[in-house]
Motif scaffolding. Structure first.
Motif, short mmCIF file in Angstrom:
data_model
loop_
_atom_site.label_atom_id
_atom_site.label_comp_id
_atom_site.label_asym_id
_atom_site.label_seq_id
_atom_site.Cartn_x
_atom_site.Cartn_y
_atom_site.Cartn_z
N TRP A 164 -2.06 -1.34 -8.30
CA TRP A 164 -2.40 0.07 -8.14
C TRP A 164 -2.47 0.75 -9.50
O TRP A 164 -1.72 0.43 -10.40
CB TRP A 164 -1.37 0.77 -7.26
CG TRP A 164 -1.48 0.35 -5.82
CD1 TRP A 164 -0.92 -0.73 -5.23
CD2 TRP A 164 -2.25 1.00 -4.81
NE1 TRP A 164 -1.28 -0.80 -3.92
CE2 TRP A 164 -2.09 0.25 -3.62
CE3 TRP A 164 -3.06 2.14 -4.78
CZ2 TRP A 164 -2.72 0.61 -2.43
CZ3 TRP A 164 -3.67 2.49 -3.58
CH2 TRP A 164 -3.50 1.74 -2.44
N ALA A 209 -7.48 0.86 -7.54
CA ALA A 209 -6.66 -0.34 -7.27
C ALA A 209 -7.54 -1.54 -7.55
O ALA A 209 -8.77 -1.44 -7.60
CB ALA A 209 -6.16 -0.36 -5.83
N VAL A 259 0.86 -1.19 0.00
CA VAL A 259 0.00 0.00 0.00
C VAL A 259 0.89 1.23 0.00
O VAL A 259 1.75 1.39 0.89
CB VAL A 259 -0.93 0.01 1.23
CG1 VAL A 259 -1.79 1.28 1.24
CG2 VAL A 259 -1.81 -1.23 1.25
N VAL A 304 -9.37 5.66 -2.13
CA VAL A 304 -8.88 4.56 -2.97
C VAL A 304 -10.05 3.60 -3.17
O VAL A 304 -10.61 3.10 -2.20
CB VAL A 304 -7.68 3.83 -2.33
CG1 VAL A 304 -7.28 2.64 -3.19
CG2 VAL A 304 -6.51 4.78 -2.15
N GLU A 327 -7.98 7.41 -6.37
CA GLU A 327 -7.07 6.46 -6.99
C GLU A 327 -7.78 5.12 -7.13
O GLU A 327 -8.65 4.77 -6.32
CB GLU A 327 -5.79 6.31 -6.16
CG GLU A 327 -4.76 5.34 -6.74
CD GLU A 327 -4.29 5.67 -8.14
OE1 GLU A 327 -5.05 5.34 -9.08
OE2 GLU A 327 -3.23 6.28 -8.29
#
Length: 823
Positions: free
Chosen positions: A516, A499, A336, A345, A497
């Protein structure tokens, strides 16, 4: 329908249950050494400030290092839970003998732990904890003096008690003699010649037919009625007297215990403080050993909420426990990296791919760092101190509260938002957005399947709005989802973001790897095909996806995944090339080293051959001279001159080809014991065996020769010249009170006799005498097995104000007496 709803539980406590924090705390408790420490670890409290968490991490680090230095590890043997005993004594109660002995053992163990731990240079935090710890040696000595093994009050505790017990023993002996006489007298009338007891009184087993012939008190009879148990009349009065004496004994014992309990009650505050420190140290050692068992490392925890989250190869601690203790499956680590600019995320991917495990791993990592635990990561993990960890994980469906899955999630999310609002409210009544982070630390929010359980369109819209709301109010929000709309938030807001957890379509199994920057696909059609669903159904579903945007999104994702796979393969190829290059470099270095060694060997071999030739030539010259001397003068002068010239040429040849050490000026070089040096007089190498006190003479060994030489007669093997040490500076060290310095001869006032005492008892007696000492102290311990002497010497070596300890003069006891010199 229920008439009223149940009160809402605390969302922070609810989060701990969802993350299985109590289970992890139970694992930590298993490494504690005392019951009080295990009880503390089962609670595993979370500090309220970053400073407290950093202090706990420092304690864990220091205790882990100390535990590895001590043979067998740091031991809490002898430490008992004394809280109840101290509370009872503080209220004026009377504690039992065993409880008081446990308290004395705890004081001795605390003193031992303080000596082992206290080192301000190496362990500043733990040394500060034990620095002001009062171990009360006088109280410990008094308890051990008055109590024997098992908690029995010793005779020496009270003169009245000792006298009473002597009378009691005499009365018991008298009654025993009378009973033995009666056994012989009534032997024909007895069923058994063994004395029995009924209600604490001695009785004879008399045959029922002869019971009238034995005067006394009947206490019992056998089940068959053939035996009657009679206390003879001759010992009844004596038995009554014994009962009275035993009652007086109990009263005197209780008086001693009350006195000791009073002494404990007077020191209640110091003892409670000692108990808290011991529990804290035990809990710190449990955290250290748990972290070592996990293979964990210390995290870098900061009080800056904007600190990035950097957790490399993080493994779920509970799964790691299951793998090692219960032979579970290997744990796949996740990495991470969340920079300070990111707030949300979104993790996507198929079911059973490890999304929920990732959420729980990150949540537990934040809690573990806050509680002073090390993290099962690689490298050095970094993360901010999280004052709030709030989670919505799992199915909150409840039939009793008429809640569906969606309703349960919404209620829990509402409590999360309320907790964030109460922790970071807007200063102007809500006219401006609240601050992003909690003033006392970062807020971490974990949402599993956000927006699930309702219409997909409405759920996706609600989830997107919720994540935008949390981006303004929490330091970091990590959410798992299947909604494709959430994957596009990243492209409109830099705080988001993506992932994903990867999935192997060939084996139809998840890899549990977290990727990611790339959103994941649900792979529903691929899974359905592999599981044997009708091909027409799967084909129809694929046709429905093509016109819409979701099909195009999946194509983009698939292209990104291919690109990532190509980059991964290129990175692996580069890593393999780098590894081969490193191997080649190591091989070249190895060959160069071999050639260098071979060259040195060749040179050495040539030098030995030359020396051998020179020695042969010298021998030939000596033989020639010897023959010339034996042959007289005829022709001898010419031959002698030839021999002399030849000898000079051989000597010059030896000087030219003998290796000369390169003399380099090494200012300040001094030899040490074990070093190899060159003796200038012999030209040979020797080993330093010892140095004189002033450092100007050395004892060296050269072959079988052992000699003492001056410092100027040697040099280093590389030509270093030894520099003599500076002349010692004479300093006058003042004593603590020079004017009141005691005599340096043994007197009754400076002598303490510890013969017959245990080591801890002797330590307490000597420590009490040392406090007021203004001169040497003579400690008489005897010779015996030497255990008492060794124990005292080891203890005295740890006391900072003790200068040295030596055996006394022969007239003062010799080896059976130690002289302690204080600074």
């Amino acid at each position: 329908m229920p008439s009223h709803s149940a009160p809402e539980p605390d969302i922070a406590a609810d989060t701990l249950e969802l993350l299985e924090w109590p289970r992890l705390a139970e694992h930590v408790a298993g490494f504690a050494g005392t019951e009080a420490g295990r009880r503390h670890c089962r609670l595993l409290p979370l500090p309220a400030s970053p400073a407290e968490s950093l202090g706990l991490l420092a304690e864990t680090t220091e205790l882990l290092a100390l535990d590895g230095l001590i043979e067998g590890g740091l031991s809490f043997q002898g430490v008992a839970d004394i809280r109840a005993t101290v509370q009872l004594c503080a209220k004026g109660g009377c504690a039992g003998g065993e409880e008081l002995l446990d308290l004395a053992a705890t004081l001795a163990a605390a003193r031992r732990l303080r000596r082992q731990i206290e080192d301000p240079q190496l362990r500043p935090v733990c040394s500060a904890l034990v620095g002001e710890l009062r171990t009360l040696p006088e109280l410990e000595q008094r308890l051990h003096f008055c109590l024997e093994e098992g908690g029995r009050v010793a005779d020496r505790a009270s003169a009245e008690l000792a006298a009473l017990r002597r009378r009691l023993q005499a009365a018991l002996a008298e009654r025993r003699e009378r009973l033995q006489d009666l056994l012989r007298r009534y032997a024909p009338m007895l069923q058994d010649t063994v004395l029995s007891e009924r209600s604490g009184r001695p009785v004879l087993a008399v045959k029922a037919g002869a019971a009238a012939q034995v005067k006394g008190l009947v206490h019992d009879s056998s089940a068959s009625g053939q035996t009657v148990y009679i206390e003879p009349q001759a010992v009844i009065a004596l038995g009554n007297r014994l009962r009275e004496l035993q009652g007086e004994e109990r009263e005197l014992e209780r008086a001693v215990l009350l006195e000791l309990s009073g002494l404990v009650g007077e020191e209640a505050e110091a003892l409670h403080h000692l108990q808290r420190i011991l529990v804290r140290l035990d809990a710190g050692l449990a955290r250290a050993r748990y972290g070592a068992w996990l293979g964990a490392v210390r995290p870098e925890l900061t009080d800056d909420p904007e600190t990035p989250f950097e957790l490399r190869d993080l493994r779920h601690p509970l799964l790691l426990w299951q793998q090692r203790r219960e032979e579970g499956s290997p744990v796949v680590p996740v990495t991470v990296r969340v920079g300070p600019e990111l707030r949300v995320v979104a993790i996507t991917g198929p079911n059973t791919g490890g999304k929920t495990v990732t959420l729980k791993s990150i949540g537990l990592a934040a809690l573990m760092a806050r509680a002073g635990l090390f993290l099962p990561c690689s490298g050095t993990p970094r993360l901010p101190w999280c004052g709030q960890v709030l989670a919505d994980i799992g199915d909150e469906q409840s039939l009793q509260q008429n809640l569906s899955t969606f309703s349960g999630h919404i209620r829990r999310i509402a409590r999360i938002l309320a907790a964030l609002a109460s922790a970071a409210a807007a200063p102007n009544g809500g006219s401006t957005p609240p601050p992003v982070v909690h003033p006392a630390g970062a807020s971490l929010v974990l949402l599993d399947e956000v927006g699930a359980g309702t219409d997909p369109t409405e759920g996706a819209a609600l989830a997107a709005s919720l994540l935008r709301h949390l981006a303004d109010r929490a330091r970091l929000t990590i959410a798992t989802t299947h909604f494709g709309e959430l994957k596009a938030l990243k492209y409109g807001d830099s705080r988001f973001e993506n992932a994903s957890v990867s999935f192997d379509e060939q084996t139809l199994s998840p890899t549990y790897r977290l990727q990611w920057g790339i959103p994941g696909r649900s792979n529903a059609l691929a899974i359905a095909t592999r599981l044997g669903l009708d091909a027409q159904v799967v084909q129809a579903a694929a046709e429905q996806l093509r016109p819409g945007g979701s099909g195009e999104v999946n194509q983009v994702i698939e292209g990104l995944e291919r690109q990532r796979q190509q980059q991964q393969e290129a990175a692996e190829a580069a890593a393999a090339l780098l590894a081969r290059t490193e191997l080649l470099h190591e091989e070249l270095l190895s060959r160069w080293q071999q050639q260098k060694e071979q060259s040195a060997e060749i040179q050495e071999q040539r030098r030995r051959e030359l020396e051998h030739s020179i020695r042969e030539g010298q021998g030939e010259v000596r033989r020639l001279i010897r023959r010339l001397r034996q042959g007289g003068r005829s022709g001898g002068r010419e031959a002698a001159e030839t021999a002399r010239v030849t000898g000079q040429r051989l000597k010059r040849l030896q000087q030219e080809h003998s290796p000369q050490p390169q003399r380099v000026d090494h200012g300040g070089w001094r030899p040490a014991v074990g070093d190899r040096v060159r003796l200038l007089a012999l030209g040979k190498a020797a080993q330093v065996l010892a140095l004189s006190e002033d450092g100007r003479e050395l004892t060296v060994r050269c072959g079988v020769l052992r000699t003492t030489v001056d410092l100027s007669a040697i040099e280093g093997l590389n030509g270093e010249k030894a520099s003599p040490p500076p002349l010692p500076q004479v300093q006058v060290r003042s004593r603590r009170n020079p004017a009141s310095r005691g005599p340096d001869v043994r007197t009754e006032a400076n002598t303490v006799d510890v013969r017959g005492l245990r080591v801890h008892e002797a330590e307490a007696a000597v420590e009490e005498r040392l406090r007021g000492a203004n001169g040497p102290i003579w400690v008489i311990h005897g010779i015996g097995t030497g255990k008492l002497k060794r124990g005292l010497r080891d203890w005295l070596a740890t006391i900072p104000y003790v200068e040295r300890v030596s055996d006394a003069d022969k007239g003062d006891g010799g080896p059976g007496c130690s002289v302690v010199f204080v600074k």
